[in-house]
Design an enzyme around this catalytic site. Structure first.
Site, PDB file in Angstrom:
ATOM      1  N   ARG A  70       0.865  -1.211   0.023  1.00  0.00           N
ATOM      2  CA  ARG A  70       0.082   0.131   0.097  1.00  0.00           C
ATOM      3  C   ARG A  70       0.980   1.354   0.008  1.00  0.00           C
ATOM      4  O   ARG A  70       1.780   1.323   0.566  1.00  0.00           O
ATOM      5  CB  ARG A  70      -1.023   0.042   1.260  1.00  0.00           C
ATOM      6  N   THR A 101      -0.287 -11.403   1.590  1.00  0.00           N
ATOM      7  CA  THR A 101      -0.373 -10.386   0.797  1.00  0.00           C
ATOM      8  C   THR A 101      -1.844  -9.803   0.800  1.00  0.00           C
ATOM      9  O   THR A 101      -2.831 -10.596   0.812  1.00  0.00           O
ATOM     10  CB  THR A 101      -0.365 -10.716  -0.694  1.00  0.00           C
ATOM     11  N   ASN A 102      -1.934  -8.366   0.678  1.00  0.00           N
ATOM     12  CA  ASN A 102      -3.378  -7.890   0.809  1.00  0.00           C
ATOM     13  C   ASN A 102      -4.017  -7.278  -0.404  1.00  0.00           C
ATOM     14  O   ASN A 102      -3.139  -7.434  -1.335  1.00  0.00           O
ATOM     15  CB  ASN A 102      -3.216  -6.519   1.654  1.00  0.00           C
ATOM     16  N   HIS A 154      -9.325  -8.692   7.306  1.00  0.00           N
ATOM     17  CA  HIS A 154      -8.280  -7.901   7.699  1.00  0.00           C
ATOM     18  C   HIS A 154      -8.315  -6.654   6.932  1.00  0.00           C
ATOM     19  O   HIS A 154      -7.943  -6.126   6.053  1.00  0.00           O
ATOM     20  CB  HIS A 154      -6.862  -8.481   7.308  1.00  0.00           C
TER      21      HIS A 154
HETATM   22  N1  APR Z   1       6.380 -12.893  -8.421  1.00  0.00           N
HETATM   23  C1  APR Z   1       7.307 -12.770  -7.282  1.00  0.00           C
HETATM   24  N2  APR Z   1       7.262 -11.568  -6.492  1.00  0.00           N
HETATM   25  C2  APR Z   1       6.784 -10.582  -7.024  1.00  0.00           C
HETATM   26  C3  APR Z   1       5.756 -10.711  -8.078  1.00  0.00           C
HETATM   27  C4  APR Z   1       5.689 -11.890  -8.878  1.00  0.00           C
HETATM   28  N3  APR Z   1       4.709 -12.001  -9.559  1.00  0.00           N
HETATM   29  N4  APR Z   1       5.381  -9.544  -8.041  1.00  0.00           N
HETATM   30  C5  APR Z   1       5.796  -8.655  -7.118  1.00  0.00           C
HETATM   31  N5  APR Z   1       6.882  -9.324  -6.642  1.00  0.00           N
HETATM   32  C6  APR Z   1       7.719  -9.010  -5.592  1.00  0.00           C
HETATM   33  C7  APR Z   1       8.465  -7.320  -5.832  1.00  0.00           C
HETATM   34  O1  APR Z   1       9.216  -7.535  -6.751  1.00  0.00           O
HETATM   35  C8  APR Z   1       8.572  -6.921  -4.269  1.00  0.00           C
HETATM   36  O2  APR Z   1      10.089  -7.576  -3.973  1.00  0.00           O
HETATM   37  O3  APR Z   1       7.009  -8.622  -4.264  1.00  0.00           O
HETATM   38  C9  APR Z   1       7.657  -7.960  -3.437  1.00  0.00           C
HETATM   39  C10 APR Z   1       6.756  -7.105  -2.383  1.00  0.00           C
HETATM   40  O4  APR Z   1       7.789  -6.461  -1.922  1.00  0.00           O
HETATM   41  P1  APR Z   1       7.338  -4.868  -1.298  1.00  0.00           P
HETATM   42  O5  APR Z   1       6.910  -4.135  -2.244  1.00  0.00           O
HETATM   43  O6  APR Z   1       8.611  -4.586  -0.287  1.00  0.00           O
HETATM   44  O7  APR Z   1       5.939  -5.112  -0.208  1.00  0.00           O
HETATM   45  P2  APR Z   1       5.950  -5.714   1.202  1.00  0.00           P
HETATM   46  O8  APR Z   1       5.999  -4.375   2.227  1.00  0.00           O
HETATM   47  O9  APR Z   1       6.927  -6.912   1.414  1.00  0.00           O
HETATM   48  O10 APR Z   1       4.490  -6.237   1.137  1.00  0.00           O
HETATM   49  C11 APR Z   1       4.027  -7.248   0.670  1.00  0.00           C
HETATM   50  O11 APR Z   1       2.528  -8.024   2.064  1.00  0.00           O
HETATM   51  O12 APR Z   1       1.701  -7.094   4.211  1.00  0.00           O
HETATM   52  C12 APR Z   1       1.572  -7.470   2.694  1.00  0.00           C
HETATM   53  O13 APR Z   1       0.252  -5.244   1.951  1.00  0.00           O
HETATM   54  C13 APR Z   1       1.338  -5.993   1.869  1.00  0.00           C
HETATM   55  O14 APR Z   1       0.655  -6.822  -0.125  1.00  0.00           O
HETATM   56  C14 APR Z   1       1.753  -6.452   0.433  1.00  0.00           C
HETATM   57  C15 APR Z   1       2.646  -7.660   0.750  1.00  0.00           C
END
Ligand code: APR
Length: 308
Positions: free
Chosen positions: A82, A119-120, A175
């Site tokens: 988010r 994931t959210n 959530h």
């Molecule tokens: N396959 C693998 N990884 C992916 C894909 C995919 N198709 N698409 C995106 N990613 C990776 C991104 O490259 C990134 O490294 O997912 C990761 C997400 O990391 P962040 O942007 O740091 O997000 P984060 O804070 O870890 O949150 C991830 O968890 O708590 C929930 O709301 C939050 O939905 C969010 C998730």
């Protein structure tokens, strides 16, 4: 080690969870991302922390799902986080597409695993994983309630100046902003907080808990919470790997429990080697039931938008 956990997504939440699993020597860890080099770099960095932590866990960062093969547990954190002003629900369509693709790969390589979506928007993403995986509901158990109740516990401990270890917080529902913290069943050393705190303080704790994610998003400026979400996911992984039969609030696919049908909603669940082995159903008072129904309706709206 003879257990294997894969973490999909090497961003803030994924890396925090992976590092903790390795540090605690719960299992070997594979961390996967679509970004090239990032999971490899973070994985190697975590591996190099293990001698200091006294852990013999092996950590591997990768872009290849073949490396995740045979995982006992897979934690999904892939997706977009988010941004300020963005609700969890804005993320719906984008993350649903990502989660669907990720689930297909997980199932292909680890057909017997237990999946913990993070994931959210969480409850809707659980529904995507459940439908796409074809797994029994016990093997798709979402992380949200552990985080929400951890937030509530920290606020209770702060208000009463007691150890967090004495606190127990009970949070039901989806959530999101409609989550249902239940003060009546939230306790300190077994005593309901409603007997220890005045109504205004209890109300403030409930409101702060429901807005806990947004509070951190606002402070950070970019990104969302990750230390507590990472810790919460690992508590679930540990309960599963160690077959602890630990009762934790988790998102589970309800089939009539709490009067809710075919929907992922947060409820108390017994977590063990089989995943979400049992849903604990308790009698709710009418206002609590009403709040839970409202929360479930908010989840259902998203699930309907996704056609699930
Ligand atoms: N396959 C693998 N990884 C992916 C894909 C995919 N198709 N698409 C995106 N990613 C990776 C991104 O490259 C990134 O490294 O997912 C990761 C997400 O990391 P962040 O942007 O740091 O997000 P984060 O804070 O870890 O949150 C991830 O968890 O708590 C929930 O709301 C939050 O939905 C969010 C998730």
């Amino acid at each position: 080690m003879n257990r294997k956990v894969s973490v999909i997504g090497s961003g803030n939440v994924g890396a925090t969870a992976a590092r903790s699993i390795a540090d605690k020597e719960l299992a070997d860890v594979v961390i996967l991302d679509i970004l090239e080099g990032v999971p490899q770099g973070k994985g190697l960095d975590m591996l190099e922390a293990c001698p200091v932590e006294g852990s013999d866990a092996r950590v591997l960062g990768t872009n290849d799902y073949a490396d995740t093969a045979g995982s006992d547990v897979v934690v999904i954190t892939a997706g977009l986080a988010r941004k300020p002003g963005m609700s969890r629900d804005d993320l719906l369509q984008k993350n649903a597409g990502i989660i669907k693709a990720v689930t297909a790969e997980i199932v292909k390589h680890s057909p017997e695993c237990i999946i913990v979506p993070v994931t959210n928007p969480l409850d809707a993403m659980c529904q995507v994983v459940y439908r796409e995986s074809g797994f029994p509901r016990e093997r798709v158990v979402g992380m949200a309630g552990v985080l929400d109740s951890a937030r509530m516990r920290s606020f209770i401990a702060e208000a009463l100046q007691v150890s967090v270890e004495n606190t127990h917080a009970f949070v039901l529902g989806g959530h999101g902003d409609t989550m249902v913290p239940l003060p009546r069943l939230s306790t300190v050393a077994g005593i309901p907080i409603t007997q220890l705190l005045d109504q205004a303080t209890v109300d403030a704790i409930v409101t702060r808990t429901a807005n806990g994610g947004a509070e951190i998003v606002k402070l950070l400026g970019t990104g969302s919470a990750f230390y507590a979400p990472g810790s919460a996911a690992v508590e679930m992984v540990e309960a599963i790997l160690k077959d602890k039969k630990k009762i934790l609030p988790c998102a589970m696919f309800l089939q009539g429990e709490y009067g809710i049908q075919d929907l992922y909603v947060g409820v108390p669940v017994k977590l063990g080697a089989g995943g979400g082995e049992e849903i604990i159903e308790i009698a709710l008072e009418s206002d609590e039931k009403e709040a839970l129904n409202k929360s479930a309706a908010a989840v259902k709206e998203l699930v309907d938008l996704l056609g699930l």
